[in-house]
Design a protein around this motif. Structure first.
Motif, PDB file in Angstrom:
ATOM      1  N   CYS A   1      -6.281   7.324   1.901  1.00  0.00           N
ATOM      2  CA  CYS A   1      -5.741   8.303   2.753  1.00  0.00           C
ATOM      3  C   CYS A   1      -4.489   8.012   3.434  1.00  0.00           C
ATOM      4  N   VAL A   2      -4.511   6.856   4.277  1.00  0.00           N
ATOM      5  CA  VAL A   2      -3.625   6.667   5.191  1.00  0.00           C
ATOM      6  C   VAL A   2      -2.271   6.315   4.567  1.00  0.00           C
ATOM      7  N   VAL A   3      -2.443   5.387   3.394  1.00  0.00           N
ATOM      8  CA  VAL A   3      -1.261   4.921   2.811  1.00  0.00           C
ATOM      9  C   VAL A   3      -0.672   6.218   2.066  1.00  0.00           C
ATOM     10  N   TRP A   4      -1.430   6.959   1.475  1.00  0.00           N
ATOM     11  CA  TRP A   4      -1.031   8.182   0.868  1.00  0.00           C
ATOM     12  C   TRP A   4      -0.241   9.185   1.610  1.00  0.00           C
ATOM     13  N   GLN A   5      -0.963   9.425   2.699  1.00  0.00           N
ATOM     14  CA  GLN A   5      -0.245  10.332   3.942  1.00  0.00           C
ATOM     15  C   GLN A   5       0.917   9.726   4.465  1.00  0.00           C
ATOM     16  N   THR A   6       1.482   8.562   4.514  1.00  0.00           N
ATOM     17  CA  THR A   6       2.466   7.970   5.160  1.00  0.00           C
ATOM     18  C   THR A   6       3.650   8.136   3.946  1.00  0.00           C
ATOM     19  N   ALA A   7       3.086   7.899   2.424  1.00  0.00           N
ATOM     20  CA  ALA A   7       4.095   7.628   1.621  1.00  0.00           C
ATOM     21  C   ALA A   7       4.564   9.357   0.908  1.00  0.00           C
ATOM     22  N   VAL A   8       3.623  10.207   1.190  1.00  0.00           N
ATOM     23  CA  VAL A   8       4.273  11.523   0.621  1.00  0.00           C
ATOM     24  C   VAL A   8       5.401  12.010   1.313  1.00  0.00           C
TER      25      VAL A   8
ATOM     26  N   GLY B   1       0.901  -1.263   0.003  1.00  0.00           N
ATOM     27  CA  GLY B   1       0.063   0.068  -0.116  1.00  0.00           C
ATOM     28  C   GLY B   1       0.746   1.240   0.063  1.00  0.00           C
ATOM     29  N   VAL B   2       1.725   1.290   0.881  1.00  0.00           N
ATOM     30  CA  VAL B   2       2.517   2.461   0.994  1.00  0.00           C
ATOM     31  C   VAL B   2       3.326   2.743  -0.215  1.00  0.00           C
ATOM     32  N   GLY B   3       4.257   1.643  -0.628  1.00  0.00           N
ATOM     33  CA  GLY B   3       5.027   1.525  -1.688  1.00  0.00           C
ATOM     34  C   GLY B   3       4.517   1.817  -2.967  1.00  0.00           C
ATOM     35  N   ALA B   4       3.298   1.538  -3.153  1.00  0.00           N
ATOM     36  CA  ALA B   4       2.530   1.883  -4.439  1.00  0.00           C
ATOM     37  C   ALA B   4       2.171   3.339  -4.367  1.00  0.00           C
ATOM     38  N   ALA B   5       1.656   3.662  -3.259  1.00  0.00           N
ATOM     39  CA  ALA B   5       1.514   5.182  -3.149  1.00  0.00           C
ATOM     40  C   ALA B   5       2.665   6.134  -3.287  1.00  0.00           C
TER      41      ALA B   5
ATOM     42  N   VAL C   1      -5.723  14.365   5.879  1.00  0.00           N
ATOM     43  CA  VAL C   1      -5.977  13.927   4.599  1.00  0.00           C
ATOM     44  C   VAL C   1      -7.493  13.279   4.491  1.00  0.00           C
ATOM     45  N   ASP C   2      -8.260  13.549   3.457  1.00  0.00           N
ATOM     46  CA  ASP C   2      -9.735  13.123   3.028  1.00  0.00           C
ATOM     47  C   ASP C   2      -9.587  12.022   2.237  1.00  0.00           C
ATOM     48  N   ASN C   3     -10.038  10.786   2.486  1.00  0.00           N
ATOM     49  CA  ASN C   3      -9.857   9.510   1.672  1.00  0.00           C
ATOM     50  C   ASN C   3     -10.582   9.983   0.278  1.00  0.00           C
ATOM     51  N   GLU C   4     -11.770  10.697   0.243  1.00  0.00           N
ATOM     52  CA  GLU C   4     -12.021  10.718  -1.132  1.00  0.00           C
ATOM     53  C   GLU C   4     -10.978  11.533  -2.062  1.00  0.00           C
ATOM     54  N   TRP C   5     -10.571  12.647  -1.606  1.00  0.00           N
ATOM     55  CA  TRP C   5      -9.600  13.449  -2.203  1.00  0.00           C
ATOM     56  C   TRP C   5      -8.496  12.547  -2.627  1.00  0.00           C
ATOM     57  N   ALA C   6      -7.919  11.707  -1.979  1.00  0.00           N
ATOM     58  CA  ALA C   6      -6.808  10.878  -2.023  1.00  0.00           C
ATOM     59  C   ALA C   6      -7.054   9.988  -3.058  1.00  0.00           C
ATOM     60  N   MET C   7      -8.329   9.231  -3.026  1.00  0.00           N
ATOM     61  CA  MET C   7      -8.711   8.323  -3.994  1.00  0.00           C
ATOM     62  C   MET C   7      -8.719   8.894  -5.453  1.00  0.00           C
ATOM     63  N   ARG C   8      -9.515  10.228  -5.480  1.00  0.00           N
ATOM     64  CA  ARG C   8      -9.797  11.084  -6.685  1.00  0.00           C
ATOM     65  C   ARG C   8      -8.492  11.195  -7.128  1.00  0.00           C
ATOM     66  N   GLU C   9      -7.394  11.882  -6.666  1.00  0.00           N
ATOM     67  CA  GLU C   9      -6.487  12.405  -7.140  1.00  0.00           C
ATOM     68  C   GLU C   9      -5.255  11.574  -7.484  1.00  0.00           C
TER      69      GLU C   9
END
Length: 415
Positions: free
Chosen positions: A362-369, A10-14, A349-357
């Motif tokens: 959101c949790v893996v995106w927030q970790t990976a950024v 999850g985090v690696g792919a993000a 981080v809003d999950n809807e935003w992370a999925m759309r963008e």
């Protein structure tokens, strides 16, 4: 910069999806024990700067060989913390710099596990810091969101907001929920259950300056889920009960930031705590293999690995998830103006935003950024250093400015 990314979950792919929008690197080798998973992460990008590879993260030699084969300059560790040391050692053997988001594992004090620390998170890495420094190599440890961004916030608070700090309290909470097709809420952790069990069932660590002269240097432990408090999270998340959890911030912040007390509290919720306690009561949190009968004869399996295999992959639950996640640092003390101050620095981080963008929850995106931002700062020379260093060792302002440029603004709430 040529990066080896170890782990394409999850985090690696993000991480790859975020990095693909930037131009600070020449090549990223996406490596995983499961070659097909690495292939999937690369194929999703349509970017020839990314290539896939197979690697055994438990083998320092395998990591070092892959580094040499691709001329890697930086190793990015995105696998479970049980693999930190071989990936860390493989990077060093290959002459590469290193970044991780979780540190080497702790081991409980053999006689007083709920009072004294044993082997602390990161101790194995800090034990060889002099060697990394003498070799002119950098190991930037704990550079995810928590640890990571929370540690950057600690540096920022000390340099720009406070003249003296009493509390550095990482506070993590969310209002996330996962539902099935019929609308029923599921038990589906948004992060690696293996890591979550490790963090939440180990004795939490606290640091107090008043105890710095004691044998453990100010660090001590409590029973799991201690000191519950209700913390009000911003941007509509609201009040969440948080409890002490073992986490790297408490082991990192006191090394670079002067404070009276350092804690980490996680908003787990009563249901999650009850599940974790039940897993512990029946031994399903254990990592040592047990013998299990099968049609082909006895096999050895790790109970915790079985739990992880039975739950949904955190990388796949984004479309079923709603809500927001918040990572932040609560700071109290005396402000630069000499007045009492209480501030919460945070990132929502809003999950809807992370999925759309980005197509990642959101949790893996927030970790990976955060490690992507850190690697860009290292690539352009804004951050530099040698040895084993935490995020607190670097200037926070360039990081926070660049984080906003990535479309991930942080916030500040003063009480």
């Amino acid at each position: 910069m040529r990066i080896l990314l170890v782990g394409s979950g999850g985090v690696g792919a993000a991480f790859t999806a975020i990095a693909a929008r930037r131009d600070f690197f020449e090549k990223i080798v996406v490596a995983d024990y499961d070659q097909a998973r690495a292939d999937k992460a690369v194929d999703a990008l349509d970017d020839d700067r990314f290539v896939s590879a197979q690697v055994d993260a438990s083998s320092a030699d395998a990591v070092a060989t892959l580094c040499r084969d691709h001329g890697v300059t930086h190793v990015m560790n995105a696998v479970d913390p049980r693999f930190v040391m071989p990936v860390f050692e493989g990077a060093h053997a290959a002459g590469a710099d290193y970044v991780d988001m979780a540190m080497s594992l702790s081991r409980r004090h053999p006689e007083e596990p709920y009072a004294r620390v044993g082997v602390k998170l990161g101790d194995e890495q800090f034990a060889v810091a002099d060697q990394w420094e003498s070799d002119g190599r950098l190991a930037l440890v704990g550079m995810g969101v928590e640890p990571g961004l929370s540690d950057v916030f600690a540096r920022y608070a000390a340099d720009h907001l406070f003249s003296s700090i009493r509390d550095l309290g990482t506070r993590d909470g969310a209002n996330l929920a996962v539902h099935d097709e019929d609308g029923n809420e599921l038990f589906a952790p948004s992060f690696s259950i293996w890591t979550t069990i490790e963090e939440c069932l180990n004795p939490p660590v606290i640091w107090e300056k008043a105890r710095a002269d004691e044998p453990d240097g100010g660090w001590f432990t409590t029973p799991p889920f201690s000191e519950p408090e209700v913390f009000e999270f911003p941007e509509g998340i609201g009040p969440v009960e948080c409890v002490n959890v073992e986490h790297e911030e408490v082991l990192l912040m006191p090394r670079w930031v002067d404070a009276e007390r350092v804690t980490f509290k996680y908003g787990l919720g009563e249901d999650f705590i009850n599940v974790l306690r039940a897993l512990h009561d029946v031994g399903l949190d254990r990592t040592d293999p047990v013998q299990v009968a099968s049609a082909d004869g006895p096999v050895m399996v790790s109970p915790r690995d079985v739990v992880a295999a039975c739950l949904p992959d955190p990388a796949t639950i984004g479309p079923q998830m709603t809500g927001k996640t918040c990572a932040g640092l609560w700071v109290t003390g005396v402000g630069k103006d000499g007045e009492e101050r209480e501030t919460y620095l945070y990132h929502v981080v809003d999950n809807e935003w992370a999925m759309r963008e980005y197509g990642h929850q959101c949790v893996v995106w927030q970790t990976a950024v955060n490690p992507v931002v850190a690697l860009e700062l290292l690539a352009n020379g804004t951050w530099s250093g040698a040895g084993v260093l935490g995020p607190e060792a670097f200037d926070a302002v360039p990081f926070l400015d660049l984080l906003r440029e990535y479309g991930a603004p942080w916030g500040q709430r003063d009480s």
